[in-house]
Design an enzyme around this catalytic site. Structure first.
Site, PDB file in Angstrom:
ATOM      1  N   ARG A  94       0.816  -1.216   0.000  1.00  0.00           N
ATOM      2  CA  ARG A  94       0.000   0.000   0.000  1.00  0.00           C
ATOM      3  C   ARG A  94       0.848   1.264   0.000  1.00  0.00           C
ATOM      4  O   ARG A  94       0.451   2.280  -0.564  1.00  0.00           O
ATOM      5  CB  ARG A  94      -0.932   0.005   1.216  1.00  0.00           C
ATOM      6  CG  ARG A  94      -2.105  -0.936   1.023  1.00  0.00           C
ATOM      7  CD  ARG A  94      -2.992  -0.947   2.230  1.00  0.00           C
ATOM      8  NE  ARG A  94      -4.265  -1.579   1.931  1.00  0.00           N
ATOM      9  CZ  ARG A  94      -5.207  -1.808   2.839  1.00  0.00           C
ATOM     10  NH1 ARG A  94      -5.012  -1.443   4.093  1.00  0.00           N
ATOM     11  NH2 ARG A  94      -6.329  -2.382   2.484  1.00  0.00           N
ATOM     12  N   LYS A 152     -17.680 -16.029   4.031  1.00  0.00           N
ATOM     13  CA  LYS A 152     -19.132 -15.972   4.226  1.00  0.00           C
ATOM     14  C   LYS A 152     -19.890 -15.543   2.979  1.00  0.00           C
ATOM     15  O   LYS A 152     -19.489 -14.603   2.297  1.00  0.00           O
ATOM     16  CB  LYS A 152     -19.451 -14.964   5.331  1.00  0.00           C
ATOM     17  CG  LYS A 152     -18.953 -15.375   6.693  1.00  0.00           C
ATOM     18  CD  LYS A 152     -19.719 -14.612   7.758  1.00  0.00           C
ATOM     19  CE  LYS A 152     -18.797 -13.948   8.759  1.00  0.00           C
ATOM     20  NZ  LYS A 152     -19.062 -12.552   8.987  1.00  0.00           N
ATOM     21  N   GLY A 171      -8.096  -8.107  -0.235  1.00  0.00           N
ATOM     22  CA  GLY A 171      -8.205  -8.932   0.971  1.00  0.00           C
ATOM     23  C   GLY A 171      -7.310 -10.168   0.940  1.00  0.00           C
ATOM     24  O   GLY A 171      -6.184 -10.123   0.472  1.00  0.00           O
ATOM     25  N   GLY A 231     -12.707  -4.002   2.081  1.00  0.00           N
ATOM     26  CA  GLY A 231     -14.113  -3.588   2.099  1.00  0.00           C
ATOM     27  C   GLY A 231     -14.458  -2.631   0.961  1.00  0.00           C
ATOM     28  O   GLY A 231     -15.529  -2.744   0.360  1.00  0.00           O
TER      29      GLY A 231
END
Ligand code: ADP
Ligand code: MG
Length: 403
Positions: free
Chosen positions: A40, A202, A359, A382
């Site tokens: 990053r 999930k 992620g 996110g």
């Protein structure tokens, strides 16, 4: 509405406040905080270098970790500033206060081309509360604002959104521009077949993404723990696997939606099952899954199986655009990482436009040493998911419109 970009600004001699995402993984070694993955930071270098080359005074702001509105030593940005110095070979002036007299004095003494870094914006309660007073205090340190913190753009915080009300012009940085180009604009009309691979923990995290991509994708390949919920929806016994029982109905709806949209929606036809999630656990490849032959009682899925890998490889080889988010198994444990690595390799060899959606999937691609073979790897988590869902990101929406 199109937004201003860094290149639209006249930055020479100006104090430019730049929100970056220096929220990088760190570890403490020999009593010192060290950066363990600098991606990053490196990805913001084009913006920082552009500003320096164009004679701006660059004032960087970022968050690190979750200090919850008060100073927490291990989340200080000071070591990150030192690290940045080693990359740009130019001093990075560190302000141990985020707002107030200390940074004001620093900023007033900066020369064109200089770089300063403010202490963690989340040391202030006003940051996450998007408090206008705090946003204004930040804005007072600069003339122009640039947001290059894609990974934080889904948050309406003081340094990502509120601040734009108090500066003359605000624009996106070069990294932000690149992320939007690949994840938003580039996926509006992707070269077909458009193959989407979704995995991870999930279903509930990825419902929005699934629904949005159902509009555009030709093929969707499902893996990871989220596959269990689809297996259950198809009446396949899942043993002790991680399942979201309250999402089985939703999984059925999604399978139905795929049929209506003519999307080829594939779930694993076999899996690797293990009696425990730990290195050295007993494990085996199941036979073809069916309502009669499911996961063994008391065992759980930890990866996609060999037949599924072969099936997914074929689909990936046919793709022209391939988007991947979410690992196929518990890849943190090497024995359970084969499916995830096989997908990364298939993408690397595909010759297609390949996009990795942030992620843990990004971590897996890096571990496999395949980053350089992909077209684009997102720095967001996110934020990436929200963008793929078609949502507007507050950190982008707040920027000045391009007239
Ligand atoms: P990403 O960050 O790429 O969006 P997620 O955060 O959704 O991915 O999911 C990653 C996590 O899912 C990993 O920690 C991985 O261990 C876990 N996972 C994948 N497959 C399984 C599985 N079959 N059982 C339990 N956990 C799994
Ligand atoms: Mg994750």
């Amino acid at each position: 509405m199109a937004k201003l970009t860094l290149r639209d600004l006249d930055v020479r001699g100006k104090r430019v406040l730049v929100r970056v995402d220096f929220n990088v993984p760190t570890e403490v070694r020999g009593g010192k905080v060290r950066v363990t993955d600098d991606t990053r930071i490196r990805e913001t270098l084009p913006t920082i270098n552009y500003l320096r080359e164009h004679g701006a005074k660059t004032i960087l702001m970022s968050h690190l970790g979750r200090p919850k509105g008060k100073p927490v030593e291990k989340y200080s940005l000071r070591p990150i500033g030192e690290y940045l110095y080693s990359l740009i070979h130019h001093p990075v002036i560190f302000s141990h206060d985020t707002i107030g007299d200390v940074p004001k004095k620093i900023v007033n003494h900066m020369e064109n081309g200089d770089v300063a870094l403010l202490e963690n914006v989340r040391f202030q309660p006003g940051e996450e509360a998007n408090d206008p007073e705090f946003a204004k205090a930040l804005a007072e340190l600069g003339d122009l604002y640039v947001n290059d913190a894609f990974g934080a753009a889904h948050r309406a915080h003081a340094s990502t959104a509120g601040i734009t009300k108090f500066v003359e012009k605000s624009a996106m940085g070069l990294l932000m521009e690149k992320e939007l180009k690949h994840l938003r604009d580039g996926l509006q009309n992707p070269a077909k077949p458009f193959v989407v691979i979704l995995g991870g923990a999930k279903v509930s995290d990825k419902i929005g993404v699934l629904k949005a991509l159902m509009e555009n994708a030709n093929t969707i390949l499902i893996g990871g723990a989220m596959a269990n919920t689809f297996l259950k929806a198809e009446g396949i016994p899942v043993g002790a696997s991680r399942v979201e029982s309250d999402k089985v109905g939703l999984a059925r709806e999604l399978l139905e939606l795929a049929k209506q949209r003519d999307v080829k929606f594939l779930v694993p036809i076999d899996v690797v099952e293990a009696d425990e999630i730990r290195p050295g656990a007993n494990m085996r490849n199941t036979s073809r899954l069916s309502p009669q032959h499911g996961i063994t009682d008391g065992w759980q899925t930890v990866d996609i199986g060999a037949a599924t890998i072969a099936l997914y490889q074929e689909e990936i080889a046919r793709g022209e655009t391939i988007l991947w988010n979410g690992p196929m198994g518990v890849f943190e444990i090497p024995e359970f990482g084969e499916g995830t690595i096989a997908i990364a390799e298939a993408m690397a060899q595909s010759g297609a436009k390949t996009i990795i959606g942030g992620g843990d999937s990004v971590t897996a691609v890096k571990q496999a040493g395949l980053s350089a073979k992909m077209t684009f790897i997102s720095t967001g988590g996110g934020a990436t998911l929200e963008l793929l869902e078609g949502k507007e990101l507050p950190g982008v929406a707040a920027l000045s419109d391009r007239k």
